[in-house]
Write a protein that holds these residues in place. Sequence first.
Motif, PDB file in Angstrom:
ATOM      1  N   VAL A  43       0.856  -1.188   0.000  1.00 27.67           N
ATOM      2  CA  VAL A  43       0.000   0.000   0.000  1.00 27.67           C
ATOM      3  C   VAL A  43       0.890   1.236   0.000  1.00 27.67           C
ATOM      4  N   PRO A  44       1.071   1.867  -1.153  1.00 25.08           N
ATOM      5  CA  PRO A  44       1.909   3.067  -1.207  1.00 25.08           C
ATOM      6  C   PRO A  44       1.303   4.214  -0.400  1.00 25.08           C
ATOM      7  N   ALA A  45       2.147   5.125   0.043  1.00 22.51           N
ATOM      8  CA  ALA A  45       1.668   6.318   0.735  1.00 22.51           C
ATOM      9  C   ALA A  45       0.724   7.083  -0.175  1.00 22.51           C
ATOM     10  N   GLY A  46      -0.369   7.569   0.407  1.00 23.68           N
ATOM     11  CA  GLY A  46      -1.351   8.316  -0.361  1.00 23.68           C
ATOM     12  C   GLY A  46      -2.407   7.468  -1.017  1.00 23.68           C
ATOM     13  N   GLN A  47      -2.306   6.144  -0.888  1.00 21.06           N
ATOM     14  CA  GLN A  47      -3.278   5.253  -1.527  1.00 21.06           C
ATOM     15  C   GLN A  47      -4.204   4.625  -0.494  1.00 21.06           C
ATOM     16  N   VAL A  48      -5.478   4.482  -0.889  1.00 26.16           N
ATOM     17  CA  VAL A  48      -6.467   3.812  -0.061  1.00 26.16           C
ATOM     18  C   VAL A  48      -6.783   2.466  -0.702  1.00 26.16           C
ATOM     19  N   VAL A  49      -6.593   1.397   0.048  1.00 30.35           N
ATOM     20  CA  VAL A  49      -6.865   0.049  -0.444  1.00 30.35           C
ATOM     21  C   VAL A  49      -8.031  -0.543   0.349  1.00 30.35           C
ATOM     22  N   ALA A  50      -9.008  -1.072  -0.352  1.00 30.70           N
ATOM     23  CA  ALA A  50     -10.129  -1.763   0.290  1.00 30.70           C
ATOM     24  C   ALA A  50      -9.862  -3.255   0.279  1.00 30.70           C
ATOM     25  N   LEU A  51     -10.065  -3.891   1.428  1.00 33.14           N
ATOM     26  CA  LEU A  51      -9.888  -5.329   1.564  1.00 33.14           C
ATOM     27  C   LEU A  51     -11.282  -5.957   1.642  1.00 33.14           C
ATOM     28  N   LEU A  52     -11.638  -6.698   0.604  1.00 35.34           N
ATOM     29  CA  LEU A  52     -12.945  -7.334   0.520  1.00 35.34           C
ATOM     30  C   LEU A  52     -12.800  -8.842   0.597  1.00 35.34           C
ATOM     31  N   GLY A  53     -13.870  -9.507   1.019  1.00 38.65           N
ATOM     32  CA  GLY A  53     -13.852 -10.962   1.069  1.00 38.65           C
ATOM     33  C   GLY A  53     -15.012 -11.471   1.892  1.00 38.65           C
ATOM     34  N   PRO A  54     -15.411 -12.719   1.676  1.00 38.34           N
ATOM     35  CA  PRO A  54     -16.504 -13.292   2.463  1.00 38.34           C
ATOM     36  C   PRO A  54     -16.097 -13.479   3.921  1.00 38.34           C
ATOM     37  N   ASN A  55     -17.072 -13.761   4.767  1.00 41.61           N
ATOM     38  CA  ASN A  55     -16.771 -14.051   6.173  1.00 41.61           C
ATOM     39  C   ASN A  55     -15.791 -15.214   6.260  1.00 41.61           C
ATOM     40  N   GLY A  56     -14.781 -15.055   7.108  1.00 42.79           N
ATOM     41  CA  GLY A  56     -13.801 -16.121   7.268  1.00 42.79           C
ATOM     42  C   GLY A  56     -12.670 -16.084   6.263  1.00 42.79           C
TER      43      GLY A  56
END
Length: 373
Positions: A43-56
């Motif tokens: 994750v570079p500085a200045g970047q927003v990363v979303a972490l998606l995934g099912p439960n578990g």
Amino acid sequence: MNPTPGPLLSPAAGRPEVTADGDLAAYLRLTRGTFRLEVDLQVPAGQVVALLGPNGAGKTTVLHTLAGLLRLRSGRIMLGSRVLDDPAAATHVAPARREVGMVFQDYLLFPHLTVLDNVAFGPRARGARRRVARDEASAWLDRVGLREQAGSLPARLSGGQRQRVALARALATHPRLVLLDEPLAALDAATRLGVRSDLARHLREFGGSALLVTHDPIDAMVVADRIVVLEDGRVVQDGTPAEVARAPRTEYVARLVGLNLHRGRGSGETVTLDAGGVLHVADQVEGAALVAFPPTSVTLHRRRPEGSARNVWAGQVTGLEQHAHTVRVQVAAPRHPPVLADVTPAAVAELDLAAGAAVWVSFKATDTHVYPG
């Protein structure tokens, strides 16, 4: 969670300083019971990363590991030039000594402290004098539009206001990395709309790296510059929101972005599916392929339709689900792939659609998007 002393206010403007060197490089390897996590994350500085995934899938495990609450079995975590975890070198920086801010799903504001003192808590915890910490907190409240609420207790705030206080508290410690665990989940739909865009702006302005865990694809599409999808402890897709939405790599991602997705082998303008059936596509394709098409492109009929659509077969309705102003209909058929179709409530009544109803599905080859599998 950021104990490192440093200037709290920009001398020129009296505004929070921006950290510009928050690059996160994490190679996470750990086991919890029967669950195994293997994730490489940049994750570079200045970047927003979303972490998606099912439960578990391992999203919370990733967050807790980056925060220092869980220890790596092997791998490495670096934030800028600083090593936070490296089991091979017996390095593990305690959570309180990491330059990391946290925003929790329920915000965890101190109910007995004013909004100003909630935000000032972080700078105070790392050794700032009370006046300096309160000046810092005041600057952040001004930045998130809550200066007039500085003397209020959290119980008097709306959900959106509490979310902004929690974000200001996390950023007031000048972290290089901000971790957000479902920060919008507690908000109603009307509030979420405005807070979502504000959150995106503040995360981009603070200058460090940001990792957002969410179950909501809209949150991810609006707030994040990049989406990383986890399934069973591993990254299955990593790309911009547009790339993920256009070319999902798994059924979970396809459902998330609202697409039908099927895997097979292409030959010319047909794809023979692994699960059975053949799809006609508009592009020439050879070898392993994925075929995606939107539920809005699928038309349902009670009798075999006439027309130019090349993908036509009979099936049976197996389920209906209300989606905002449309109804999503699930259709299954022997020797053909399952299909999702979006129709209007009027069409449901006109076609007398219900579980078990016999229907025909049709969609054009030009509505499909085919790409290497």
